[in-house]
Design an enzyme around this catalytic site. Structure first.
Site, PDB file in Angstrom:
ATOM      1  N   ARG A  50       0.850  -1.205   0.000  1.00 47.16           N
ATOM      2  CA  ARG A  50       0.000   0.000   0.000  1.00 47.16           C
ATOM      3  C   ARG A  50       0.878   1.244   0.000  1.00 47.16           C
ATOM      4  NH1 ARG A  50      -1.397   1.930   4.495  1.00 47.16           N
ATOM      5  NH2 ARG A  50      -2.237   0.061   5.482  1.00 47.16           N
ATOM      6  N   TYR A 102     -15.442  16.848 -17.461  1.00 45.85           N
ATOM      7  CA  TYR A 102     -15.985  15.487 -17.437  1.00 45.85           C
ATOM      8  C   TYR A 102     -17.009  15.403 -16.298  1.00 45.85           C
ATOM      9  CZ  TYR A 102     -16.129  10.536 -16.280  1.00 45.85           C
ATOM     10  OH  TYR A 102     -16.550   9.273 -15.971  1.00 45.85           O
ATOM     11  N   ASP A 174      -5.946  18.374 -15.992  1.00 46.55           N
ATOM     12  CA  ASP A 174      -6.309  17.020 -16.409  1.00 46.55           C
ATOM     13  C   ASP A 174      -5.839  16.849 -17.857  1.00 46.55           C
ATOM     14  OD1 ASP A 174      -7.591  14.723 -17.355  1.00 46.55           O
ATOM     15  OD2 ASP A 174      -9.300  14.987 -16.005  1.00 46.55           O
ATOM     16  N   LYS A 199      -7.126   5.687 -20.044  1.00 43.87           N
ATOM     17  CA  LYS A 199      -7.315   6.104 -21.445  1.00 43.87           C
ATOM     18  C   LYS A 199      -6.038   5.887 -22.262  1.00 43.87           C
ATOM     19  CE  LYS A 199     -11.110   7.617 -19.447  1.00 43.87           C
ATOM     20  NZ  LYS A 199     -12.285   6.805 -19.287  1.00 43.87           N
TER      21      LYS A 199
HETATM   22  N1  PLP Z   1     -10.775  12.861 -16.602  1.00 43.21           N
HETATM   23  C1  PLP Z   1     -11.300  12.804 -17.844  1.00 43.21           C
HETATM   24  C2  PLP Z   1     -11.031  13.914 -18.804  1.00 43.21           C
HETATM   25  C3  PLP Z   1     -12.084  11.704 -18.215  1.00 43.21           C
HETATM   26  O1  PLP Z   1     -12.597  11.662 -19.454  1.00 43.21           O
HETATM   27  C4  PLP Z   1     -12.313  10.678 -17.274  1.00 43.21           C
HETATM   28  C5  PLP Z   1     -13.137   9.500 -17.627  1.00 43.21           C
HETATM   29  O2  PLP Z   1     -13.718   9.420 -18.670  1.00 43.21           O
HETATM   30  C6  PLP Z   1     -11.764  10.784 -15.999  1.00 43.21           C
HETATM   31  C7  PLP Z   1     -10.989  11.884 -15.698  1.00 43.21           C
HETATM   32  C8  PLP Z   1     -12.013   9.741 -14.946  1.00 43.21           C
HETATM   33  O3  PLP Z   1     -11.213   8.630 -15.178  1.00 43.21           O
HETATM   34  P1  PLP Z   1     -11.535   7.153 -14.596  1.00 43.21           P
HETATM   35  O4  PLP Z   1     -12.719   6.668 -15.380  1.00 43.21           O
HETATM   36  O5  PLP Z   1     -10.269   6.414 -14.844  1.00 43.21           O
HETATM   37  O6  PLP Z   1     -11.861   7.317 -13.158  1.00 43.21           O
END
Ligand code: PLP
Length: 385
Positions: A50, A102, A174, A199
């Site tokens: 962890r 998002y 992000d 992604k």
């Molecule tokens: N940030 C963006 C721009 C996203 O498109 C997403 C998910 O689609 C996330 C964060 C969240 O990621 P996760 O699904 O891995 O939690």
């Protein structure tokens, strides 16, 4: 030594041939939850997974190098990464967030601000006046998502970082939609980079993961401490898979981007399409900023189909190569309907405000043959008439 290496080389080689025990070329996967002490009060480099795990640490190190950061923390999902970045904010402090981020990010910010963990204000960050007005309220953190999901709005990272630092706010970007192959926010002035490694970084739609990369080593230490305290860390197997995916990041993203550019041009000329949102199109309002701050325009795009929800239903059900599914950044092409899928959390008013219409569709362009993908879109458009 690493200063001599291009990012493409780091993505391929970090950890390769580094196994001192058996000289394995591919870095081994350490699934062990615990590590033997060398003696009483003498832990080895790792003691408990962890806190730290060799496979996860290698991924964190690779991501930090690719983003030009001092350190990184790998966690269980992109949302866990965003939540970890929020740990730098105390109760009553203000977070400025994008009005069109998002929906999962918005749901997290809404849920935690309702519990009075912090205060959140959503701002159209492409509007310089609105950003300056919000910054006068003295936020602790400015959260940026560029290009934004799903409307591909572009925020000037250098400008917003400069303005935020004038009021002592931290800036977290992000970078999920582009990956460090196409954008490096820390070099533009941001303090933290957030990734859903689910992604492009993993790139094969078989891992859920996330990471926070920091410019300062002390911030990485603080986030690593909090990840250990709260136990949100990523699994070693997922880290192994993500390292495997990362080795082809640049090749994948560049190929996907070429195809996305061709698809954007194709869609722009179709009578059934009212608008195409792709920062690589000259008509895109963020084109100049994207051309300056990105190394490419990416492989995500959205478009508005004329005919509303019925046309969308017919169109997506006629597609043969694009799969109707959430997520993005994998080798396979996906199509999503933000209003009923990824962004269904948003209220009708927010959807209207942001521009998420009944006809909006989002494409994640994969590695299939470009002509096959265009033919697929073409036949599904033809099926509408
Ligand atoms: N940030 C963006 C721009 C996203 O498109 C997403 C998910 O689609 C996330 C964060 C969240 O990621 P996760 O699904 O891995 O939690």
């Amino acid at each position: 030594m690493d200063e001599l290496k291009a990012s493409e080389t780091i993505a391929v080689t970090n950890g390769i041939a580094g196994d001192n025990a058996l000289r394995a070329v591919t870095p081994p996967l350490y699934l062990s939850s615990t590590f033997a002490f060398e003696g009483f009060e003498r832990p080895g480099r790792f003691d408990y997974s962890r806190t730290a795990n060799p496979t996860r640490t290698l991924l964190a190190d690779t991501l930090a190098k690719l983003e030009g950061g001092a350190g990184a923390v790998v966690v269980a999902s992109g949302l866990a990464a965003i939540n970890l970045a929020l740990s730098c904010v105390e109760s009553d402090q203000l977070i400025i967030a994008p009005h069109d981020c998002y929906a999962g990010t918005m749901r997290l910010l809404d849920a935690r601000s309702e519990r009075e963990d912090f205060v959140v204000e959503y701002v159209d960050q492409t509007d310089d006046k609105a950003v300056r007005r919000a910054l006068r309220r003295g936020p602790a953190l400015v959260l940026v998502e560029t290009p934004s999901n799903p409307l591909m709005r572009i925020v000037d990272i250098a400008n917003i970082s400069r303005l935020a630092h004038e009021v002592d706010a931290k800036v977290a970007v992000d970078n999920t939609f582009l990956s460090p192959a196409l954008q490096q926010p820390l070099g533009l002035g941001a303090d933290y980079v957030i990734h859903s490694t689910t992604k492009y970084l993993n790139g094969h739609s078989d891992v859920i993961g996330g990471a926070v990369v920091t410019k300062e080593a002390s911030d990485a230490e603080a986030f690593a401490h909090w990840a250990n305290v709260t136990g949100v860390i990523g699994a070693p197997f997922d880290a192994y898979m993500t390292l495997r995916g990362l080795r082809t990041l640049f090749t994948r993203v560049h190929q996907q981007e070429r195809t996305a550019g061709a698809i954007a041009l194709f869609l722009q000329n179709q009578p059934q399409v009212a608008a195409v949102y792709y920062p690589g199109l000259l008509a895109h309002p963020g084109y100049d900023i994207a051309a300056r701050q990105q190394k490419g325009f990416g492989a995500m795009l959205s478009f508005d189909l004329i005919g509303g929800r019925e046309a969308v239903r017919h169109f997506v059900e006629s597609l043969k190569i694009f799969t109707l599914a959430e997520s993005l950044g994998g080798t396979e092409s996906l199509i999503a309907h933000p209003k009923t899928m990824t962004h269904s959390y948003l209220s009708p008013d927010t959807m209207t405000d942001v521009g998420i219409t009944d006809g909006l569709l989002r494409l994640s362009v994969g590695l299939e043959d470009q002509n096959d993908l265009i033919k697929d879109l073409n036949q599904a458009l033809a099926a509408l008439t």
